[in-house]
Design an enzyme around this catalytic site. Structure first.
Site, mmCIF file in Angstrom:
data_model
loop_
_atom_site.group_PDB
_atom_site.id
_atom_site.type_symbol
_atom_site.label_atom_id
_atom_site.label_comp_id
_atom_site.label_asym_id
_atom_site.label_seq_id
_atom_site.Cartn_x
_atom_site.Cartn_y
_atom_site.Cartn_z
ATOM 1 N N GLY A 48 0.846 -1.182 0.000
ATOM 2 C CA GLY A 48 0.000 0.000 0.000
ATOM 3 C C GLY A 48 0.879 1.228 0.000
ATOM 4 N N GLN A 53 3.374 9.977 1.465
ATOM 5 C CA GLN A 53 4.642 9.243 1.482
ATOM 6 C C GLN A 53 5.527 9.588 0.290
ATOM 7 O OE1 GLN A 53 2.655 5.248 2.400
ATOM 8 N NE2 GLN A 53 4.548 5.160 3.578
ATOM 9 N N CYS A 101 6.250 -0.027 7.716
ATOM 10 C CA CYS A 101 5.886 1.183 6.971
ATOM 11 C C CYS A 101 7.096 1.627 6.163
ATOM 12 C CB CYS A 101 5.464 2.284 7.948
ATOM 13 S SG CYS A 101 5.007 3.822 7.127
ATOM 14 N N LEU A 102 6.853 1.951 4.882
ATOM 15 C CA LEU A 102 7.957 2.399 4.036
ATOM 16 C C LEU A 102 8.587 3.676 4.596
ATOM 17 C CD1 LEU A 102 6.290 1.863 0.537
ATOM 18 C CD2 LEU A 102 7.776 0.287 1.797
ATOM 19 N N HIS A 143 -4.119 1.567 7.789
ATOM 20 C CA HIS A 143 -2.749 2.093 7.874
ATOM 21 C C HIS A 143 -2.580 3.275 6.905
ATOM 22 C CE1 HIS A 143 1.785 1.371 8.101
ATOM 23 N NE2 HIS A 143 1.674 2.153 7.040
ATOM 24 N N GLU A 144 -3.089 3.106 5.670
ATOM 25 C CA GLU A 144 -2.930 4.171 4.666
ATOM 26 C C GLU A 144 -3.803 5.375 5.004
ATOM 27 O OE1 GLU A 144 -0.467 3.740 3.004
ATOM 28 O OE2 GLU A 144 -0.269 1.565 3.042
ATOM 29 N N HIS A 147 -2.166 7.603 7.297
ATOM 30 C CA HIS A 147 -1.196 8.509 6.661
ATOM 31 C C HIS A 147 -1.880 9.812 6.225
ATOM 32 C CE1 HIS A 147 2.584 6.354 6.507
ATOM 33 N NE2 HIS A 147 2.035 5.282 5.961
HETATM 34 O O1 K1U Z 1 2.125 2.574 3.951
HETATM 35 C C1 K1U Z 1 3.153 1.914 3.845
HETATM 36 O O2 K1U Z 1 4.205 2.320 4.320
HETATM 37 C C2 K1U Z 1 3.130 0.584 3.151
HETATM 38 C C3 K1U Z 1 3.058 -0.555 4.144
HETATM 39 C C4 K1U Z 1 1.632 -1.058 4.230
HETATM 40 C C5 K1U Z 1 1.303 -2.007 5.339
HETATM 41 C C6 K1U Z 1 2.080 -3.117 5.664
HETATM 42 C C7 K1U Z 1 1.709 -3.960 6.681
HETATM 43 C C8 K1U Z 1 0.555 -3.739 7.368
HETATM 44 C C9 K1U Z 1 -0.217 -2.660 7.059
HETATM 45 C C10 K1U Z 1 0.148 -1.783 6.051
HETATM 46 C C11 K1U Z 1 3.978 -1.644 3.646
HETATM 47 O O3 K1U Z 1 3.805 -2.216 2.641
HETATM 48 S S1 K1U Z 1 5.360 -1.943 4.623
HETATM 49 C C12 K1U Z 1 6.375 -2.883 3.545
HETATM 50 C C13 K1U Z 1 6.573 -4.209 4.006
HETATM 51 O O4 K1U Z 1 7.641 -4.444 4.380
HETATM 52 C C14 K1U Z 1 5.513 -5.205 4.045
HETATM 53 C C15 K1U Z 1 5.176 -5.865 2.897
HETATM 54 C C16 K1U Z 1 4.198 -6.847 2.966
HETATM 55 C C17 K1U Z 1 3.584 -7.121 4.151
HETATM 56 C C18 K1U Z 1 3.954 -6.447 5.290
HETATM 57 C C19 K1U Z 1 4.916 -5.500 5.244
HETATM 58 ZN ZN ZN Z 2 3.006 3.463 6.080
#
Ligand code: K1U
Ligand code: ZN
Length: 178
Positions: A48, A53, A101-102, A143-144, A147
């Site tokens: 996401g 971001q 979170c990125l 989560h988004e 943001h």
């Molecule tokens: O918003 C963001 O920073 C993206 C975030 C979204 C998210 C991940 C896990 C739970 C809720 C929301 C990510 O994608 S973090 C990147 C990552 O490492 C990841 C990828 C797949 C599953 C979990 C984390």
């Molecule tokens: Zn995030």
């Protein structure tokens, strides 16, 4: 090869602002923004992303649920781009999951959230849409959406001792030894 689109990191002001509504959800500015967000999300391996971001304080988010190492049972979905999303209702049940979170690299936190959420948004044609999200997609959405409100996941962690470094998370939660 796409140009590199950088990700705002925790501490940057754009991540703590309430983002502004997009005036024209089907206009060229929002379409270009959505393209840039898709590139950034894919480049950085997210499931996401929200416009702040990539340092654009507009109410646009993308959810892209797919099975992954951490959530092998997650549904495979095409990316859903939501402009000016609103929450209509939440389910009563909560559960907790480890989030990343990125914009907060290197940390993982155990976050309680509602398991389901009904949402209304505009798509890129400007049409109003409604969706009922459950499980991982509902978690990504919340989560988004946070943001867009200027909230990062560490603020949602119920117990501070449930914030781990990525390495410790992998060792303790995933049982990996690297
Ligand atoms: O918003 C963001 O920073 C993206 C975030 C979204 C998210 C991940 C896990 C739970 C809720 C929301 C990510 O994608 S973090 C990147 C990552 O490492 C990841 C990828 C797949 C599953 C979990 C984390
Ligand atoms: Zn995030």
């Amino acid at each position: 090869m796409h140009e590199h689109i950088g990700i705002a990191l925790r501490g940057e002001k754009v991540l703590s602002l309430r983002a502004e509504a997009a005036e024209d959800p089907s206009g060229p500015l929002i379409r270009q923004l959505a393209k840039d967000m898709l590139i950034a999300m894919k480049t950085h391996g997210g499931v996401g992303i929200a416009a702040p971001q990539i340092r654009v304080s507009k109410r646009v988010l993308i959810i892209h649920s797919k099975p992954n190492e951490r959530y092998p049972d997650a549904p495979e979905m095409e990316p859903v781009i939501m402009v000016n999303p609103e929450i209509i209702s939440y389910s009563e049940c909560f559960d907790s999951m480890w989030e990343g979170c990125l914009s907060v690299p290197g940390l993982r936190g155990l976050v309680p959230r509602q398991t389901g959420v009904s949402v209304r948004y505009h798509d890129l044609t400007g049409k109003e849409q409604e969706a009922c999200l459950q499980g991982f997609p509902a978690r990504i959405f919340q989560h988004e959406f946070d943001h867009l409100e200027g909230i990062l996941f560490p603020l949602r962690v119920a117990d501070c001792s449930d914030i781990y470094s990525e390495n410790e998370y992998r060792r303790r939660i995933q049982g990996l030894h690297d």
